[in-house]
Scaffold this motif. Structure first.
Motif, short mmCIF file in Angstrom:
data_model
loop_
_atom_site.label_atom_id
_atom_site.label_comp_id
_atom_site.label_asym_id
_atom_site.label_seq_id
_atom_site.Cartn_x
_atom_site.Cartn_y
_atom_site.Cartn_z
N VAL A 1 -12.95 6.90 -6.44
CA VAL A 1 -13.08 6.78 -4.90
C VAL A 1 -12.33 8.11 -4.64
O VAL A 1 -12.70 8.95 -3.39
CB VAL A 1 -12.33 5.87 -4.36
N SER A 2 -11.10 8.69 -5.12
CA SER A 2 -10.40 9.45 -4.41
C SER A 2 -11.28 10.91 -5.12
O SER A 2 -10.97 12.01 -4.38
CB SER A 2 -8.91 9.78 -5.37
N LYS A 3 -11.94 10.79 -6.17
CA LYS A 3 -12.81 12.09 -6.47
C LYS A 3 -14.08 12.20 -5.69
O LYS A 3 -14.55 13.52 -5.80
CB LYS A 3 -12.96 12.05 -8.08
N ASN A 4 -14.26 11.16 -5.28
CA ASN A 4 -15.56 11.34 -4.57
C ASN A 4 -15.62 10.79 -3.25
O ASN A 4 -16.65 9.95 -2.62
CB ASN A 4 -16.74 10.49 -5.30
N ALA A 5 -14.58 10.80 -2.36
CA ALA A 5 -14.37 10.52 -1.12
C ALA A 5 -15.44 10.61 -0.21
O ALA A 5 -15.89 9.94 0.71
CB ALA A 5 -13.16 11.05 -0.33
N ASP A 6 -16.11 12.09 -0.01
CA ASP A 6 -17.09 12.28 0.92
C ASP A 6 -18.36 11.40 0.50
O ASP A 6 -19.07 11.31 1.30
CB ASP A 6 -17.49 13.78 0.55
#
Length: 78
Positions: A11-16
């Protein structure tokens, strides 16, 4: 690393991308229900996006990879 740690990392790496998915799912629910539960769906979307924001470090913008740590430097030789 446990399952939840793996999810938090993704999630933190792909928040967008997660934010976009939250919007798409909310729009799909609104369409299927004829906007009958629009206010409930909007609240759920807001809550989900806030949860994602908590996983992204404040110095990192959505969609960016975390900055690499600088290598340690040796003390100056006098």
């Amino acid at each position: 690393m446990g399952f939840l740690d793996t999810v938090k990392n993704l999630v933190s790496k792909n928040a967008d991308k997660v934010d976009t998915a939250i919007d798409k799912v909310g729009d799909a629910v609104d369409k299927k229900t004829g906007n009958k539960y629009k206010s409930v769906v909007d609240k759920a979307q807001d809550a989900a996006k806030k949860a994602v924001d908590k996983q992204v470090p404040p110095t990192q913008q959505s969609g960016q990879t975390p900055p690499a740590n600088d290598p340690p430097t040796a003390p100056p030789i006098s």
